[in-house]
Design a protein around this motif. Structure first.
Motif, mmCIF file in Angstrom:
data_model
loop_
_atom_site.group_PDB
_atom_site.id
_atom_site.type_symbol
_atom_site.label_atom_id
_atom_site.label_comp_id
_atom_site.label_asym_id
_atom_site.label_seq_id
_atom_site.Cartn_x
_atom_site.Cartn_y
_atom_site.Cartn_z
ATOM 1 N N LEU A 101 0.831 -1.207 0.000
ATOM 2 C CA LEU A 101 0.000 0.000 0.000
ATOM 3 C C LEU A 101 0.867 1.259 0.000
ATOM 4 O O LEU A 101 1.657 1.493 0.916
ATOM 5 C CB LEU A 101 -0.924 -0.006 1.224
ATOM 6 N N PHE A 102 0.688 2.055 -1.034
ATOM 7 C CA PHE A 102 1.304 3.370 -1.135
ATOM 8 C C PHE A 102 0.202 4.420 -1.065
ATOM 9 O O PHE A 102 -0.899 4.203 -1.578
ATOM 10 C CB PHE A 102 2.062 3.533 -2.462
ATOM 11 N N ALA A 110 -4.433 2.350 -5.420
ATOM 12 C CA ALA A 110 -4.716 1.357 -6.455
ATOM 13 C C ALA A 110 -5.639 0.267 -5.909
ATOM 14 O O ALA A 110 -5.578 -0.095 -4.737
ATOM 15 C CB ALA A 110 -3.414 0.753 -6.966
ATOM 16 N N ARG A 111 -6.467 -0.258 -6.780
ATOM 17 C CA ARG A 111 -7.512 -1.201 -6.353
ATOM 18 C C ARG A 111 -6.938 -2.438 -5.674
ATOM 19 O O ARG A 111 -7.476 -2.919 -4.669
ATOM 20 C CB ARG A 111 -8.353 -1.607 -7.564
ATOM 21 N N GLU A 112 -5.858 -2.978 -6.194
ATOM 22 C CA GLU A 112 -5.295 -4.223 -5.653
ATOM 23 C C GLU A 112 -4.593 -4.022 -4.313
ATOM 24 O O GLU A 112 -4.246 -5.003 -3.655
ATOM 25 C CB GLU A 112 -4.314 -4.827 -6.655
ATOM 26 N N MET A 113 -4.401 -2.788 -3.893
ATOM 27 C CA MET A 113 -3.655 -2.543 -2.669
ATOM 28 C C MET A 113 -4.462 -2.802 -1.397
ATOM 29 O O MET A 113 -3.884 -2.949 -0.315
ATOM 30 C CB MET A 113 -3.118 -1.106 -2.650
ATOM 31 N N VAL A 114 -5.784 -2.821 -1.508
ATOM 32 C CA VAL A 114 -6.650 -3.106 -0.362
ATOM 33 C C VAL A 114 -7.623 -4.203 -0.771
ATOM 34 O O VAL A 114 -8.283 -4.103 -1.811
ATOM 35 C CB VAL A 114 -7.436 -1.854 0.090
ATOM 36 N N ASN A 162 -12.249 -9.331 2.284
ATOM 37 C CA ASN A 162 -12.697 -10.699 2.020
ATOM 38 C C ASN A 162 -12.193 -11.196 0.664
ATOM 39 O O ASN A 162 -12.905 -11.887 -0.064
ATOM 40 C CB ASN A 162 -14.223 -10.787 2.085
ATOM 41 N N GLY A 163 -10.970 -10.823 0.333
ATOM 42 C CA GLY A 163 -10.341 -11.258 -0.907
ATOM 43 C C GLY A 163 -10.658 -10.412 -2.116
ATOM 44 O O GLY A 163 -10.022 -10.562 -3.163
ATOM 45 N N GLU A 164 -11.619 -9.501 -1.996
ATOM 46 C CA GLU A 164 -12.041 -8.666 -3.129
ATOM 47 C C GLU A 164 -11.218 -7.376 -3.157
ATOM 48 O O GLU A 164 -11.114 -6.677 -2.142
ATOM 49 C CB GLU A 164 -13.525 -8.313 -2.995
ATOM 50 N N PRO A 165 -10.632 -7.020 -4.301
ATOM 51 C CA PRO A 165 -9.901 -5.755 -4.389
ATOM 52 C C PRO A 165 -10.864 -4.571 -4.231
ATOM 53 O O PRO A 165 -11.849 -4.463 -4.971
ATOM 54 C CB PRO A 165 -9.287 -5.779 -5.791
#
Length: 242
Positions: A10-11, A57-61, A64-67
């Motif tokens: 996470l940035f 960015a979406r993939e950073m958080v 329940n496994g969902e970006p």
């Protein structure tokens, strides 16, 4: 253990200023995790990033496994994440009950479901029933903090983010507020608690992360990490214990 919330590299930035540098964390179902560190370490920025108050960015958080990085705050509430913000941020000029009913209405509007009701909240913090018609600006700091926690709970969270809930409060009030946390966790709610009081943070959590200048410098079980380890992680190598 089931991971309900995690961050991955996470940035986060405030304009040109970089506040977080590749933070990796995870929170398990029903777990309490403490986030410690000095002022400016990035703790509040971390919570704001999760809640969609900063662009990431979406993939950073993941929830329940969902970006879910960058998801709008109201959508995060709908997905089961609520925050008790630093400074409480209550609606002044409104009563205790009206502040709480805002959360009830919001939960109903987004379809959030759970077991928190006004009567149940009154059992957790009886003073909120007694002060129901009192305007929030007339309350003590501790009572205002109870309203802020209650407002978050009425959003029916599965993940509760608490930002400096002991800040500026008398020791007796702090003990009363922290005594309520196990009952909140008993509902299955997982918690991240940002706290500068290291002893309080350790006693109220299963695991902890220490941050320094936007990076995680220590993680471990709260009961296992030593004061020396925390001191070095909190201030940097070469400094004493806290």
């Amino acid at each position: 253990m089931t991971t309900v919330l995690s961050t991955h590299g996470l940035f986060a930035h405030y304009g040109d200023f970089q506040a977080l540098y590749g933070v990796d964390t995870e929170l398990h179902q029903g777990e309490a995790v403490a986030l410690i560190g000095a002022n400016g370490a990035g703790k509040s920025t971390f919570l704001r990033s999760i809640m969609g108050l900063l662009p990431v960015a979406r993939e950073m958080v993941r929830l329940n496994g969902e970006p879910v990085g960058g998801t709008a705050t109201d959508r995060m509430v709908q997905k089961g994440v609520a925050i008790v913000p630093e400074g409480r941020r209550l609606f002044t000029g409104m009563s205790v009950e009206d502040n709480l009913r805002v959360a009830v209405d919001q939960a109903a509007r987004v379809g959030a479901k759970g077991g928190w009701t006004l009567p149940r909240l009154h059992q957790l913090f009886p003073i909120l029933k007694e002060k129901a018609r009192t305007q929030v600006q007339s309350l003590s700091g501790g009572q205002q903090q109870m309203v802020a926690i209650g407002r978050a709970l009425l959003c029916q969270p599965r993940v509760l983010l608490c930002d400096e809930i002991s800040l500026g409060l008398a020791p007796k009030v702090i003990r009363e507020i922290y005594a309520a946390l196990p009952e909140i966790r008993a509902t299955g709610t997982a918690m991240i608690v940002v706290e500068q009081d290291v002893g309080l943070a350790r006693s109220a959590s299963d695991r902890l992360y220490c941050m320094l200048e936007g990076r995680v410098t220590l993680t471990g079980k709260s009961a296992d990490v030593t004061r020396e380890q925390i001191g070095k992680a909190y201030f940097g190598a070469g400094h004493g214990v806290v």
